[in-house]
Design an enzyme around this catalytic site. Structure first.
Site, PDB file in Angstrom:
ATOM      1  N   TYR A  55     -10.277  14.385   7.325  1.00 56.77           N
ATOM      2  CA  TYR A  55      -8.814  14.421   7.210  1.00 56.77           C
ATOM      3  C   TYR A  55      -8.244  15.819   7.465  1.00 56.77           C
ATOM      4  CZ  TYR A  55      -9.765  10.010   4.698  1.00 56.77           C
ATOM      5  OH  TYR A  55     -10.224   8.777   4.331  1.00 56.77           O
ATOM      6  N   LEU A 195      -2.778  -1.166   0.989  1.00 56.53           N
ATOM      7  CA  LEU A 195      -1.486  -1.785   1.333  1.00 56.53           C
ATOM      8  C   LEU A 195      -1.521  -2.376   2.743  1.00 56.53           C
ATOM      9  CD1 LEU A 195       0.828   1.040  -0.078  1.00 56.53           C
ATOM     10  CD2 LEU A 195       0.354  -1.185  -1.124  1.00 56.53           C
ATOM     11  N   ILE A 233      -6.410   3.470  -3.713  1.00 56.48           N
ATOM     12  CA  ILE A 233      -5.968   4.819  -3.326  1.00 56.48           C
ATOM     13  C   ILE A 233      -4.866   4.734  -2.268  1.00 56.48           C
ATOM     14  CG2 ILE A 233      -7.994   6.208  -3.938  1.00 56.48           C
ATOM     15  CD1 ILE A 233      -9.101   5.588  -1.102  1.00 56.48           C
ATOM     16  N   LYS A 235      -1.881   5.525   0.093  1.00 55.95           N
ATOM     17  CA  LYS A 235      -1.380   6.798   0.641  1.00 55.95           C
ATOM     18  C   LYS A 235       0.125   6.719   0.832  1.00 55.95           C
ATOM     19  CE  LYS A 235       0.188   9.012   4.489  1.00 55.95           C
ATOM     20  NZ  LYS A 235       1.245   8.556   5.430  1.00 55.95           N
ATOM     21  N   ARG A 241       8.011   6.732  -3.176  1.00 50.77           N
ATOM     22  CA  ARG A 241       6.896   5.773  -3.133  1.00 50.77           C
ATOM     23  C   ARG A 241       5.714   6.213  -3.987  1.00 50.77           C
ATOM     24  NH1 ARG A 241       6.972   4.410   3.290  1.00 50.77           N
ATOM     25  NH2 ARG A 241       8.570   2.790   3.220  1.00 50.77           N
ATOM     26  N   ASN A 245       4.306   3.421  -6.279  1.00 50.43           N
ATOM     27  CA  ASN A 245       2.928   2.934  -6.161  1.00 50.43           C
ATOM     28  C   ASN A 245       2.117   3.075  -7.447  1.00 50.43           C
ATOM     29  OD1 ASN A 245       3.592   2.348  -3.543  1.00 50.43           O
ATOM     30  ND2 ASN A 245       2.389   3.996  -2.619  1.00 50.43           N
TER      31      ASN A 245
HETATM   32  N1  LIG Z   1     -13.305   5.407   3.890  1.00 54.47           N
HETATM   33  C1  LIG Z   1     -12.635   5.143   4.981  1.00 54.47           C
HETATM   34  O1  LIG Z   1     -13.188   4.879   6.057  1.00 54.47           O
HETATM   35  C2  LIG Z   1     -11.141   5.139   4.911  1.00 54.47           C
HETATM   36  C3  LIG Z   1     -10.378   4.639   5.988  1.00 54.47           C
HETATM   37  C4  LIG Z   1      -8.998   4.653   5.868  1.00 54.47           C
HETATM   38  C5  LIG Z   1      -8.382   5.139   4.726  1.00 54.47           C
HETATM   39  N2  LIG Z   1      -9.140   5.652   3.704  1.00 54.47           N
HETATM   40  C6  LIG Z   1      -8.525   6.174   2.458  1.00 54.47           C
HETATM   41  O2  LIG Z   1      -7.661   5.185   1.936  1.00 54.47           O
HETATM   42  C7  LIG Z   1      -6.351   5.735   1.767  1.00 54.47           C
HETATM   43  C8  LIG Z   1      -5.305   4.668   1.934  1.00 54.47           C
HETATM   44  O3  LIG Z   1      -5.428   4.009   3.174  1.00 54.47           O
HETATM   45  P1  LIG Z   1      -4.369   4.157   4.366  1.00 54.47           P
HETATM   46  O4  LIG Z   1      -3.665   5.441   4.207  1.00 54.47           O
HETATM   47  O5  LIG Z   1      -5.057   3.936   5.630  1.00 54.47           O
HETATM   48  O6  LIG Z   1      -3.393   2.905   4.162  1.00 54.47           O
HETATM   49  P2  LIG Z   1      -2.456   2.342   2.984  1.00 54.47           P
HETATM   50  O7  LIG Z   1      -2.524   3.192   1.781  1.00 54.47           O
HETATM   51  O8  LIG Z   1      -2.732   0.889   2.885  1.00 54.47           O
HETATM   52  O9  LIG Z   1      -1.022   2.441   3.652  1.00 54.47           O
HETATM   53  C9  LIG Z   1      -0.398   3.659   3.912  1.00 54.47           C
HETATM   54  C10 LIG Z   1       0.881   3.346   4.707  1.00 54.47           C
HETATM   55  O10 LIG Z   1       1.762   2.559   3.905  1.00 54.47           O
HETATM   56  C11 LIG Z   1       2.994   3.265   3.716  1.00 54.47           C
HETATM   57  N3  LIG Z   1       3.370   3.078   2.309  1.00 54.47           N
HETATM   58  C12 LIG Z   1       2.843   3.660   1.212  1.00 54.47           C
HETATM   59  N4  LIG Z   1       3.434   3.227   0.096  1.00 54.47           N
HETATM   60  C13 LIG Z   1       4.355   2.327   0.487  1.00 54.47           C
HETATM   61  C14 LIG Z   1       5.311   1.535  -0.209  1.00 54.47           C
HETATM   62  N5  LIG Z   1       5.399   1.581  -1.538  1.00 54.47           N
HETATM   63  N6  LIG Z   1       6.108   0.714   0.516  1.00 54.47           N
HETATM   64  C15 LIG Z   1       6.010   0.649   1.848  1.00 54.47           C
HETATM   65  N7  LIG Z   1       5.144   1.382   2.577  1.00 54.47           N
HETATM   66  C16 LIG Z   1       4.325   2.215   1.897  1.00 54.47           C
HETATM   67  C17 LIG Z   1       2.715   4.710   4.052  1.00 54.47           C
HETATM   68  O11 LIG Z   1       3.837   5.331   4.612  1.00 54.47           O
HETATM   69  P3  LIG Z   1       4.559   6.620   3.920  1.00 54.47           P
HETATM   70  O12 LIG Z   1       3.536   7.713   3.827  1.00 54.47           O
HETATM   71  O13 LIG Z   1       5.664   6.909   4.861  1.00 54.47           O
HETATM   72  O14 LIG Z   1       5.030   6.140   2.570  1.00 54.47           O
HETATM   73  C18 LIG Z   1       1.608   4.586   5.109  1.00 54.47           C
HETATM   74  O15 LIG Z   1       2.191   4.339   6.385  1.00 54.47           O
HETATM   75  C19 LIG Z   1      -6.311   6.830   2.851  1.00 54.47           C
HETATM   76  O16 LIG Z   1      -5.255   7.735   2.679  1.00 54.47           O
HETATM   77  C20 LIG Z   1      -7.679   7.427   2.703  1.00 54.47           C
HETATM   78  O17 LIG Z   1      -7.717   8.276   1.561  1.00 54.47           O
HETATM   79  C21 LIG Z   1     -10.500   5.637   3.785  1.00 54.47           C
END
Ligand SMILES: NC(=O)c1ccc[n+]([C@@H]2O[C@H](COP(=O)([O-])OP(=O)(O)OC[C@H]3O[C@@H](n4cnc5c(N)ncnc54)[C@H](OP(=O)(O)O)[C@@H]3O)[C@@H](O)[C@H]2O)c1
Length: 278
Positions: A55, A195, A233, A235, A241, A245
């Protein structure tokens, strides 16, 4: 109203570590924004941060924690070793570099980011992780994106059982096989993209449930994870938010609502397939 951190549910991992069930993911959080975001998140009540070497923001995550005014021991920090640093020759330096960038003295949880079956170095990588666990520089070790076949080989080493397995998991990709395997081996399941990266904004089932509880769709999805026992977790870089969250400990989905969400599973992943990547 700010989140009351006494509401946060704590989960005990198989190694005795106690961790908040919900934390902040920082994938795609730009370096320029990360220090302030971590400060804001900790002020909001977050006590767990999920980053990775990939990251590019470990240094800012560490700085944000050091400057937060909250004691280091109260924040649970996870980082991950990237695919090109696996194996006995590369992993020690990769861990040292993450420790140095974070600059927090130790890391709470270290994960193998992907199993990468083609290069097939994850068993060696795991043994290096065990060395660091013994040193105390790493307090817990786990994996990410591991399928049962990968975990079976790792468990057959006869050493440390991973404390957790972080996998893609959200309403349309519920991973029943992986979750059951993890549970049967005492491995906590952690959801990445909990999410679904925002893909459920228009979902009618989730919208109906959200109206019934006067909560947002995102809050309903996070509550569903919590009631499954999954670590989450989500993001966000948006301060409102951040509060939204984490404000998911004051309502409960009914059994029939949990069943309705279970029905949203299509089994289609949105991310990479761990059997084919790396
Ligand atoms: N181990 C792995 O291979 C792997 C892969 C992917 C991710 N991860 C970890 O998992 C974490 C979360 O996954 P992710 O970031 O891919 O996806 P996520 O948390 O499912 O979704 C994040 C997205 O949703 C939006 N969002 C967040 N809260 C919201 C709400 N209350 N209402 C509407 N939209 C909302 C965010 O936009 P805004 O920022 O504009 O709010 C962002 O575009 C990552 O940050 C990382 O730490 C790990």
């Amino acid at each position: 109203m700010p989140f009351d951190i006494s509401q946060m549910n704590q989960i005990t991992l198989n190694n005795g570590q106690v961790i908040p069930q919900l934390g902040l993911g920082v994938y795609k959080v730009a370096q320029a924004a990360a220090v302030d975001l971590i400060g804001e998140a900790i002020a909001t009540g977050y006590r767990r941060i999920d980053t990775a070497a990939l990251y590019g923001n470990e240094q800012e995550v560490g700085q944000g924690i050091r400057e937060s005014g909250i004691a280091r021991e109260e924040i649970f920090v996870t980082t991950k070793i990237w695919n090109d640093r696996q194996g006995r020759s590369e992993t020690p330096a990769a861990i040292e570099e993450s420790l140095e960038r974070l600059n927090l003295g130790y890391v709470d949880m270290l994960l193998i980011h992907w199993p990468c079956p083609t290069q097939d170095l994850f068993l060696e990588t795991w043994q290096v992780f065990e060395d660091y666990l013994r040193s105390g520089l790493v307090r817990g070790i786990g994996v990410s994106n591991f399928q049962p076949s990968h975990l079976e080989r790792l468990i057959a080493l006869g050493g440390t059982i991973p404390a957790l397995n972080q996998v893609e998991l959200h309403p349309s990709f519920q991973q029943p096989t992986v979750r059951t395997f993890n549970a049967n081996h005492g491995i906590a399941t952690e959801a990445w993209a909990p999410l679904g990266r925002g893909r459920y904004a228009e979902d009618q089932t989730l919208a109906k449930i959200s109206r019934a509880h006067n909560k947002s769709v995102a809050q309903v999805i996070l509550r569903w994870h919590l009631q499954l026992g999954t670590l989450v977790i989500p993001k966000t870089t948006n301060p409102e938010r951040l509060v939204e969250n984490i404000s998911v400990f004051d309502f409960e989905l009914t059994e029939s609502e949990m069943a309705e969400i279970a029905n949203l599973n299509t089994g289609a992943r949105t991310g990479l397939n761990p059997d084919e990547f790396g």
